[in-house]
Design a protein around this motif. Structure first.
Motif, PDB file in Angstrom:
ATOM      1  N   UNK A  44       0.823  -1.209   0.000  1.00 57.03           N
ATOM      2  CA  UNK A  44       0.000   0.000   0.000  1.00 57.03           C
ATOM      3  C   UNK A  44       0.862   1.266   0.000  1.00 57.03           C
ATOM      4  N   UNK A  45       2.001   1.178   0.659  1.00 56.23           N
ATOM      5  CA  UNK A  45       2.906   2.334   0.720  1.00 56.23           C
ATOM      6  C   UNK A  45       3.460   2.657  -0.665  1.00 56.23           C
ATOM      7  N   UNK A  46       3.777   1.628  -1.473  1.00 52.38           N
ATOM      8  CA  UNK A  46       4.274   1.838  -2.840  1.00 52.38           C
ATOM      9  C   UNK A  46       3.233   2.521  -3.701  1.00 52.38           C
ATOM     10  N   UNK A  47       1.931   2.105  -3.516  1.00 55.42           N
ATOM     11  CA  UNK A  47       0.840   2.733  -4.291  1.00 55.42           C
ATOM     12  C   UNK A  47       0.672   4.188  -3.885  1.00 55.42           C
ATOM     13  N   UNK A  48       0.725   4.439  -2.555  1.00 58.37           N
ATOM     14  CA  UNK A  48       0.575   5.808  -2.054  1.00 58.37           C
ATOM     15  C   UNK A  48       1.713   6.696  -2.569  1.00 58.37           C
ATOM     16  N   UNK A  49       2.937   6.179  -2.561  1.00 60.64           N
ATOM     17  CA  UNK A  49       4.080   6.952  -3.072  1.00 60.64           C
ATOM     18  C   UNK A  49       3.906   7.278  -4.559  1.00 60.64           C
TER      19      UNK A  49
END
Length: 450
Positions: A289-294
């Protein structure tokens, strides 16, 4: 037979005397008129009764016109006298030419005067018409470009006033002088021109340089002579060179702007999109999820950076919200990282034409870009007002370092200021620039609302 011939000769003389279209008279040396033909009587209104006691020296018309005076001169000098006079009636003005010829009467041995008076009114009228036509065409020729005629030996036969003014500081006629020496042809130009004229007696749109000035000329045939029309092209060539210089600078400026846009796209948006792509690829494998948010954050940043770039090219706020909002937005974004305070004052009462809004915005862009890049200012005063005289007044003053500016120079320092002046000139406006080393810079601009 001899008497018959003499009688016929006398009759012929009497007939000529009576019907001649000139005035004929015979008078004694005291002025007493002995004979006066009908033409003269009609011309001066002399009746048959007046003729009996008519005296040239006493008759008022002869006194007034000066005829009596010339009669006396012929008597005193015993020589022929020729003169002219003007004589007016209620209906017409006459111009007269007259002759007094004294001779001795063989019978009395006294002077007798033969007078002939010719009406030259028509001739004088034609002469005046010719003179007026000549003066008219002389004025036309004088108002034309430098013009001259030259013979086959290249000697000046005629030149108008413009030619004299252009090629002679002295009050001399220039007639008979060598044309090439007068205009200052270089020897090689003389050789080339003579060679061309030997082939064709008509030459058009040629140029030469004389005393630092550029002239264009055309030569055409005039029977056995040549006509030459010249025109000074010095200012025209200077303007052409200036236009070429400005065009060259414009191309450089466009190329510089393109390179800047390309660099902005590569260094900011290009790098950000590449980073977003890498994060999305990582998300595809890890479902983090962090990769998508970034990735979404990076796309948002790219969108914001792209908005800044096209806002500099053409601000949407100018079209959607008007000039005031566009100026405020542009200036605040430009100086947000600078320690500079802006004092705004707007007084735009009515909507102004969109094309004028765009041009005013570009002027303000140029001014504030100069302030941010060069001035090191901490305070800027900005005022834009709409005057009753249907014009826009723009005032900008900063407290920066200023610069040395020579108002007498044709070009101000830097292409930015030259571009600014040209844009305001295109708007038929005026600009006053006041600055100096350590004195800040002040702009006063006035632009009409068309």
């Amino acid at each position: 037979m001899k008497d018959l011939v003499q009688d016929r000769s006398t009759e012929l003389s009497d007939l000529i005397f009576q019907i001649a279209p000139i005035g004929i008279l015979l008078a004694k040396e005291n002025g007493k008129v002995l004979l006066c033909n009908p033409f003269l009587q009609n011309l001066f209104g002399i009746s048959t009764k007046d003729l009996q006691s008519l005296s040239i020296v006493k008759y008022k018309i002869f006194q007034r016109t000066g005829i009596a005076k010339k009669f006396k001169e012929a008597i005193s000098k015993n020589l022929p006298v020729v003169s002219e006079c003007a004589y007016s009636t209620h209906e017409k003005k006459f111009y007269l030419e007259y002759y007094f010829i004294p001779f001795k009467d063989q019978s009395s041995n006294k002077l007798t005067i033969q007078g002939i008076i010719v009406d030259i009114t028509k001739r004088r009228s034609l002469e005046n018409e010719v003179r007026k036509i000549s003066e008219y065409y002389q004025k036309i020729l004088s108002s034309m470009s430098p013009l001259a005629t030259i013979d086959n030996g290249f000697k000046v036969k005629y030149c108008n006033e413009q030619f004299k003014t252009s090629f002679s500081n002295e009050k001399r006629s220039l007639l008979g002088e060598n044309f090439f020496d007068v205009v200052g042809f270089a020897p090689e130009d003389v050789h080339n021109l003579k060679k061309k004229l030997s082939i064709d007696r008509k030459i058009q749109n040629q140029e030469f340089i004389s005393k630092g000035r550029t002239y264009g000329y055309s030569i055409f045939s005039l029977e056995e002579e040549y006509g030459v029309i010249l025109k000074e092209l010095t200012k025209t060539r200077e303007l052409e060179r200036k236009v070429e210089d400005l065009y060259s600078q414009l191309l450089k400026s466009q190329e510089k702007e393109r390179q800047k846009i390309a660099a902005d796209l590569h260094d900011s948006i290009g790098q950000t999109i590449l980073a977003a792509k890498i994060n999305l690829q990582a998300y595809a494998y890890s479902k983090s999820e962090e990769g998508l948010k970034n990735s979404l954050d990076l796309i948002d940043r790219s969108s914001e950076e792209l908005r800044e770039i096209y806002t500099n090219l053409y601000p949407n706020t100018l079209r959607d919200l008007g000039l005031e909002s566009a100026i405020r937005s542009f200036v605040r974004n430009l100086i947000q990282e600078k320690k500079c305070k802006i004092e705004f004052y707007f007084n735009l009462k009515k909507k102004i034409p969109h094309e004028l809004e765009v041009n005013l915005f570009r002027v303000i862009q140029e001014i504030f870009t100069n302030i941010v890049k060069h001035s090191k200012a901490t305070n800027v005063e900005f005022r834009i007002t709409q005057n009753k005289t249907k014009s826009i007044s723009l005032y900008v003053k900063d407290n920066g370092i200023g610069f040395l500016y020579d108002k007498s120079k044709v070009k101000p320092r830097g292409f930015g200021l030259e571009n600014l002046k040209l844009r305001i000139s295109d708007l038929k406006g005026s600009i006053e620039l006041n600055t100096g080393k350590g004195e800040g810079t002040e702009y006063k601009i006035l632009v009409p609302i068309s």
